[in-house]
Design an enzyme around this catalytic site. Structure first.
Site, mmCIF file in Angstrom:
data_model
loop_
_atom_site.group_PDB
_atom_site.id
_atom_site.type_symbol
_atom_site.label_atom_id
_atom_site.label_comp_id
_atom_site.label_asym_id
_atom_site.label_seq_id
_atom_site.Cartn_x
_atom_site.Cartn_y
_atom_site.Cartn_z
ATOM 1 N N SER A 176 -40.709 29.369 50.751
ATOM 2 C CA SER A 176 -42.024 28.795 51.063
ATOM 3 C C SER A 176 -42.088 28.390 52.530
ATOM 4 O O SER A 176 -43.171 28.185 53.076
ATOM 5 C CB SER A 176 -42.318 27.585 50.172
ATOM 6 O OG SER A 176 -41.312 26.607 50.310
ATOM 7 N N LYS A 223 -30.895 31.056 45.254
ATOM 8 C CA LYS A 223 -31.924 31.168 44.212
ATOM 9 C C LYS A 223 -32.600 32.515 44.350
ATOM 10 O O LYS A 223 -32.804 32.998 45.469
ATOM 11 C CB LYS A 223 -32.953 30.039 44.339
ATOM 12 C CG LYS A 223 -34.098 30.174 43.337
ATOM 13 C CD LYS A 223 -34.913 28.897 43.214
ATOM 14 C CE LYS A 223 -35.943 28.707 44.279
ATOM 15 N NZ LYS A 223 -36.957 29.787 44.369
ATOM 16 N N GLU A 264 -41.911 27.569 37.421
ATOM 17 C CA GLU A 264 -43.038 27.287 38.335
ATOM 18 C C GLU A 264 -44.359 27.643 37.669
ATOM 19 O O GLU A 264 -44.491 28.676 36.995
ATOM 20 C CB GLU A 264 -42.886 28.079 39.649
ATOM 21 C CG GLU A 264 -44.067 27.807 40.584
ATOM 22 C CD GLU A 264 -43.876 28.239 42.034
ATOM 23 O OE1 GLU A 264 -42.775 28.702 42.394
ATOM 24 O OE2 GLU A 264 -44.846 28.104 42.793
#
Ligand code: KIV
Length: 286
Positions: free
Chosen positions: A50, A118, A187
Site C-alpha cells: 500500500s 506476505k 481484508e
C-alpha cells in the site's frame, strides 16, 4: 563480549502462537522513524505494498517494484527492535512459480533483515506457500479482498456479502493454513464470514475491514492518523495529523514571509576577539 541484544524480536511462530489469545495488534510502517514510534505498541509491523498508493502516488499497488519494498523494508527493520517485520511481495514477483517466489522472497529477507513475507491469494498460492515455508521463509497469507487483483475484481470490493462466495473463501483459509502460513490477513470481508473463518482456521486471522471477530487487526498507518485524503468505511481516524501538518506549514510560511522566522534563538551569532558570543549588531560594510 556478548553480541546478544537485550530485546528479543517477535518471530513468526510467536505470532502463530497467539491464536485465540489476546488480540494481535499491527500497523503498516514505511520509514525508520515511524517504525521506532510504533514498535513498543504493536506485535508486528507490515511494510505493505500500500506504500505505493499512500506514499508514492500510484492508483493501485500493481506498479510497486520489488526494490522499493526492499528499501522501505530495510528502513523499518533499522527503526524497530521488538516487533516482527513482515514485508509484502509486490505484484509480479511471486505468482509465476514457487521458484520465482523463493528467489524474490529470499532477496527480501536477506536485504531487509525482516522476519517474514506476505503474499496475496488463497488456494492458488497453496503450493508456493508450502515451497517457501519448507525452505525457511515464514509466510503470511492475504485473502478476501486482494488489492493486487484489482484489475480482475473491477475495483476494491468487499468479499463474502453473498453466501454463495463463502465456500471458496473458507477453502482459501484452509489451504493457506495447511500449506504452512503462520497467519492470514482477511481484508474487506463480511463479519459473519470473517467469524466463520477465524473459528475454523488454526492460524491467527488478522482483519482489515473484516470486523472485530478476527484474532488481530491491522490498519494502514496514514489512514488511521488522518493523513489520507479518503479512507474506507472500516478505518477509524485516531488522529487528524493531516490538519496538524497543514496548520504547521501555514504558520511556517506566514512567519518566513513576515521575517519572524528564523528568530534570534535559531541564529548563530559571531564571537568577539576574546571568544565571547556577541549580540547581533547592525551590518556594517558589505
Ligand atoms: O499493503 C498493505 O498495507 C496491506 C494491508 C492492507 C494488510 O496489505
Amino acid at each position: 563480549m556478548s553480541m546478544q541484544k537485550s530485546v528479543r524480536r517477535n518471530t513468526a511462530p510467536d505470532i502463530a502462537g497467539r491464536k485465540g489469545a489476546e488480540p494481535i495488534v499491527s500497523l503498516t510502517a514505511y520509514h525508520a522513524h515511524t517504525a521506532q514510534i510504533l514498535d513498543p505498541y504493536v506485535d508486528f509491523l507490515l511494510v505493505g505494498d500500500s506504500l505505493g498508493m499512500v506514499m508514492h502516488g500510484y492508483e493501485s499497488t500493481v506498479p510497486v517494484p520489488l526494490d522499493l519494498m526492499i528499501m522501505h523494508g530495510a528502513a523499518v527493520v533499522r527503526g524497530s527492535s521488538r516487533a516482527l517485520v513482515v514485508v509484502d511481495l509486490p505484484f509480479g514477483t511471486y505468482e509465476e512459480s514457487p521458484q520465482l517466489a523463493f528467489r524474490n522472497a529470499a532477496r527480501v529477507m536477506k536485504e531487509t533483515g525482516c522476519g517474514a513475507v506476505k503474499l496475496e491469494g488463497g488456494t492458488r498460492m497453496g503450493e508456493t506457500i508450502r515451497y517457501l515455508t519448507e525452505r525457511g521463509i515464514p509466510v503470511m497469507a492475504h485473502i478476501g479482498l486482494t488489492p493486487q487483483s484489482v484489475n480482475v475484481m473491477g475495483g476494491f470490493k468487499t468479499q463474502g456479502r453473498e453466501r454463495a462466495e463463502w465456500a471458496a473463501i473458507e477453502d482459501d483459509a484452509r489451504v493457506v493454513a495447511e500449506a504452512g502460513a503462520f497467519a492470514v490477513v482477511l481484508e474487506g470481508m463480511a463479519e459473519l464470514l470473517a467469524a466463520r473463518v477465524t473459528k475454523s482456521c488454526p492460524i491467527p486471522t488478522i482483519g482489515i475491514g473484516a470486523s472485530a471477530e478476527c484474532d488481530g487487526q491491522i490498519l494502514v498507518l496514514e489512514d488511521m492518523l488522518g493523513l489520507s485524503p479518503r479512507v474506507p468505511k472500516f478505518v477509524r481516524e485516531f488522529a487528524q495529523i493531516g490538519e496538524a501538518i497543514e496548520t504547521a506549514v501555514k504558520a511556517y510560511a506566514d512567519d518566513v514571509r513576515a521575517r519572524k522566522f528564523p528568530a534570534e534563538e535559531h541564529t548563530y551569532a559571531m564571537k568577539d576577539d576574546a571568544g565571547k558570543v556577541t549580540k547581533k549588531t547592525k551590518m556594517t560594510g558589505s
